[in-house]
Motif scaffolding. Structure first.
Motif, PDB file in Angstrom:
ATOM      1  N   ASP A 176       0.827  -1.210   0.000  1.00 17.20           N
ATOM      2  CA  ASP A 176       0.000   0.000   0.000  1.00 17.20           C
ATOM      3  C   ASP A 176       0.858   1.256   0.000  1.00 17.20           C
ATOM      4  O   ASP A 176       0.539   2.241  -0.689  1.00 17.20           O
ATOM      5  CB  ASP A 176      -0.925   0.000   1.226  1.00 17.20           C
ATOM      6  N   ASP A 177       1.949   1.244   0.741  1.00  9.85           N
ATOM      7  CA  ASP A 177       2.848   2.400   0.789  1.00  9.85           C
ATOM      8  C   ASP A 177       3.505   2.629  -0.572  1.00  9.85           C
ATOM      9  O   ASP A 177       3.645   3.792  -1.019  1.00  9.85           O
ATOM     10  CB  ASP A 177       3.922   2.202   1.855  1.00  9.85           C
ATOM     11  N   LEU A 178       3.927   1.556  -1.238  1.00 11.33           N
ATOM     12  CA  LEU A 178       4.562   1.681  -2.549  1.00 11.33           C
ATOM     13  C   LEU A 178       3.592   2.276  -3.571  1.00 11.33           C
ATOM     14  O   LEU A 178       3.964   3.131  -4.381  1.00 11.33           O
ATOM     15  CB  LEU A 178       5.045   0.314  -3.026  1.00 11.33           C
ATOM     16  N   VAL A 179       2.347   1.810  -3.526  1.00 13.32           N
ATOM     17  CA  VAL A 179       1.342   2.312  -4.457  1.00 13.32           C
ATOM     18  C   VAL A 179       1.054   3.794  -4.188  1.00 13.32           C
ATOM     19  O   VAL A 179       0.962   4.595  -5.127  1.00 13.32           O
ATOM     20  CB  VAL A 179       0.056   1.473  -4.364  1.00 13.32           C
ATOM     21  N   ALA A 180       0.920   4.166  -2.923  1.00 10.77           N
ATOM     22  CA  ALA A 180       0.637   5.561  -2.575  1.00 10.77           C
ATOM     23  C   ALA A 180       1.778   6.474  -3.020  1.00 10.77           C
ATOM     24  O   ALA A 180       1.538   7.577  -3.552  1.00 10.77           O
ATOM     25  CB  ALA A 180       0.416   5.684  -1.061  1.00 10.77           C
ATOM     26  N   GLU A 181       3.003   6.020  -2.833  1.00  7.98           N
ATOM     27  CA  GLU A 181       4.164   6.812  -3.247  1.00  7.98           C
ATOM     28  C   GLU A 181       4.204   6.976  -4.761  1.00  7.98           C
ATOM     29  O   GLU A 181       4.462   8.074  -5.282  1.00  7.98           O
ATOM     30  CB  GLU A 181       5.446   6.153  -2.747  1.00  7.98           C
ATOM     31  N   ALA A 182       3.946   5.900  -5.490  1.00  2.00           N
ATOM     32  CA  ALA A 182       3.953   5.962  -6.951  1.00  2.00           C
ATOM     33  C   ALA A 182       2.811   6.829  -7.466  1.00  2.00           C
ATOM     34  O   ALA A 182       2.976   7.575  -8.457  1.00  2.00           O
ATOM     35  CB  ALA A 182       3.855   4.556  -7.526  1.00  2.00           C
ATOM     36  N   ARG A 183       1.655   6.736  -6.834  1.00  2.00           N
ATOM     37  CA  ARG A 183       0.517   7.565  -7.248  1.00  2.00           C
ATOM     38  C   ARG A 183       0.872   9.047  -7.134  1.00  2.00           C
ATOM     39  O   ARG A 183       0.526   9.855  -8.005  1.00  2.00           O
ATOM     40  CB  ARG A 183      -0.706   7.240  -6.388  1.00  2.00           C
ATOM     41  N   SER A 184       1.587   9.401  -6.089  1.00  2.00           N
ATOM     42  CA  SER A 184       2.022  10.783  -5.917  1.00  2.00           C
ATOM     43  C   SER A 184       3.050  11.172  -6.982  1.00  2.00           C
ATOM     44  O   SER A 184       2.954  12.236  -7.601  1.00  2.00           O
ATOM     45  CB  SER A 184       2.610  10.970  -4.519  1.00  2.00           C
ATOM     46  N   ASP A 185       4.023  10.293  -7.224  1.00  2.00           N
ATOM     47  CA  ASP A 185       5.088  10.592  -8.192  1.00  2.00           C
ATOM     48  C   ASP A 185       4.553  10.730  -9.616  1.00  2.00           C
ATOM     49  O   ASP A 185       5.055  11.537 -10.407  1.00  2.00           O
ATOM     50  CB  ASP A 185       6.155   9.491  -8.166  1.00  2.00           C
ATOM     51  N   LEU A 186       3.538   9.934  -9.946  1.00  2.00           N
ATOM     52  CA  LEU A 186       3.070   9.850 -11.333  1.00  2.00           C
ATOM     53  C   LEU A 186       1.786  10.635 -11.588  1.00  2.00           C
ATOM     54  O   LEU A 186       1.247  10.582 -12.699  1.00  2.00           O
ATOM     55  CB  LEU A 186       2.834   8.381 -11.703  1.00  2.00           C
ATOM     56  N   SER A 187       1.307  11.337 -10.595  1.00  2.00           N
ATOM     57  CA  SER A 187      -0.020  11.962 -10.690  1.00  2.00           C
ATOM     58  C   SER A 187      -0.146  12.911 -11.871  1.00  2.00           C
ATOM     59  O   SER A 187      -1.148  12.876 -12.596  1.00  2.00           O
ATOM     60  CB  SER A 187      -0.354  12.685  -9.379  1.00  2.00           C
ATOM     61  N   VAL A 188       0.838  13.737 -12.086  1.00  2.00           N
ATOM     62  CA  VAL A 188       0.759  14.718 -13.179  1.00  2.00           C
ATOM     63  C   VAL A 188       0.723  14.016 -14.534  1.00  2.00           C
ATOM     64  O   VAL A 188      -0.100  14.335 -15.402  1.00  2.00           O
ATOM     65  CB  VAL A 188       1.943  15.706 -13.115  1.00  2.00           C
ATOM     66  N   ALA A 189       1.608  13.036 -14.706  1.00  2.00           N
ATOM     67  CA  ALA A 189       1.668  12.304 -15.978  1.00  2.00           C
ATOM     68  C   ALA A 189       0.382  11.529 -16.234  1.00  2.00           C
ATOM     69  O   ALA A 189      -0.125  11.488 -17.364  1.00  2.00           O
ATOM     70  CB  ALA A 189       2.862  11.359 -15.974  1.00  2.00           C
ATOM     71  N   ILE A 190      -0.166  10.920 -15.197  1.00  2.00           N
ATOM     72  CA  ILE A 190      -1.379  10.121 -15.371  1.00  2.00           C
ATOM     73  C   ILE A 190      -2.590  11.014 -15.648  1.00  2.00           C
ATOM     74  O   ILE A 190      -3.430  10.700 -16.497  1.00  2.00           O
ATOM     75  CB  ILE A 190      -1.617   9.217 -14.145  1.00  2.00           C
TER      76      ILE A 190
END
Length: 348
Positions: free
Chosen positions: A188-202
């Motif tokens: 869950d932590d890995l997904v939350a971190e990636a969601r933050s990192d990739l939010s603009v691109a997604i």
């Protein structure tokens, strides 16, 4: 003159031993067979299996089970893999011989053969405390595997939410249920971190089509749906996964249908090449993994239908291996997918 016959020493010893046994039995003092304690029933595809104590020698059949075991902080004593590595007796250089997950393996697991049809002879010699694998052809040998050691078989690993059920069962079997909680929390932590990192691109291109294929003209193209491990992961990152209506975790497609799915902003093509899994005679994971996407990349570049899709026109088609993206299906596999997603999306 009387002569006494002297029995040999070994025979006297045997007689003495038998007398002790008989006397003990008469006195009700026969040693009892120890009764196993700390036993639990572990649910899995084939029903439930009784596992006692803390299994030390664990054999995993396939990459998914290996991912789960490593995510719980345990190492394999034996491993069933693909036929490309059938010539190995042991994985004595795991990082070079076990695709993707070898970097996390610190033991030198015995090669027990094909993950879906392991060698019963090798397993018997190894004497494992626990065998863990997937269903499929292993279901046919379940009784034989269970005679060697308690055996857990998983349902279809690619289904939405399935890996969480599997890791919970495995943690219970290993006597470490608390480690399952930690592994899922890390996911869950890995997904939350990636969601933050990739939010603009997604947010800029949120609609994603996930395809699995060997060759474009093979007639074996599938769309991976939101009802799958990968679809669930991608949607938790903020993507909208495009797929035909279905309750399954995948939907068969033809090449001619792809233009009807042109709403996809991005296309992730997961290549696989089963033939190369059989042909490689040396343990060369780089060669093996490169072969997984080589054919489909060539087909895509040369196919007019594929090139006419808006995602192709916008240079938003990404090629990855089905092996990593939909073959590991666990916390470590997720970590590797998220790393590659960052490379795909942030490099732009």
């Amino acid at each position: 003159m009387l002569r006494f016959f002297q029995l040999p020493y070994w025979l006297l010893s045997v007689c003495g031993f038998l007398i002790v046994i008989l006397l003990g039995a008469c006195a009700g003092e026969m040693p009892e067979t120890p009764v196993a304690t700390d036993c639990r029933e572990v649910p899995h595809l084939m029903g439930s299996t009784t596992v006692c104590g803390t299994p030390q020698k664990v054999v995993v059949l396939g990459d998914h089970s290996l991912d789960l075991l490593l995510s719980l902080g345990r190492q394999p004593a034996g491993l069933g893999s693909v036929n490309a590595f059938a010539h190995l007796e042991t994985f004595d250089n795991p990082e070079a011989q076990i695709p993707y997950l070898g970097q996390f393996v610190t033991t030198q697991p015995v090669n027990v053969g094909d993950s879906s049809q392991p060698s019963l002879e090798v397993l018997t010699r190894l004497k494992p405390d626990l065998i863990v694998g997937e269903g499929g052809r292993n279901q046919d040998n379940y009784k034989l595997l269970s005679q060697i050691a308690p055996t857990l078989l998983w349902d279809i690993r690619t289904k939405e939410g399935q890996w969480q059920k599997n890791i919970q069962a495995l943690a219970l079997a290993l006597g470490s249920p608390e480690k399952e909680t930690a592994a899922i929390a890390r996911y869950d932590d890995l997904v939350a971190e990636a969601r933050s990192d990739l939010s603009v691109a997604i947010e800029a291109a949120p609609k994603a089509l996930l395809l699995g294929a060997s060759r474009l003209n093979s007639g074996e193209i599938i769309a991976i749906t939101p009802k799958s491990y990968l679809g669930e992961l991608m949607e938790s990152l903020g993507f909208q996964v495009i797929a035909p209506p279905t309750t399954l975790n995948y939907a068969p497609l033809s090449l001619e249908v792809l233009p009807t799915m042109d709403e996809a902003d991005r296309i992730f093509v997961l290549g696989y090449d089963v033939g190369n899994n059989q042909d490689i005679s040396t343990a060369n994971t780089d060669e093996l993994l490169a072969a997984q996407t080589a054919g489909i990349e060539k087909d895509w570049a040369e196919n007019a239908i594929a090139q006419a899709l808006p995602a192709s026109q916008a240079d938003q088609v990404y090629f990855a291996t089905y092996w990593m993206w939909n073959g590991l299906n666990g916390p470590l596999g997720t970590e590797l997918i998220l790393e590659e997603l960052r490379q795909f999306l942030l490099a732009q």
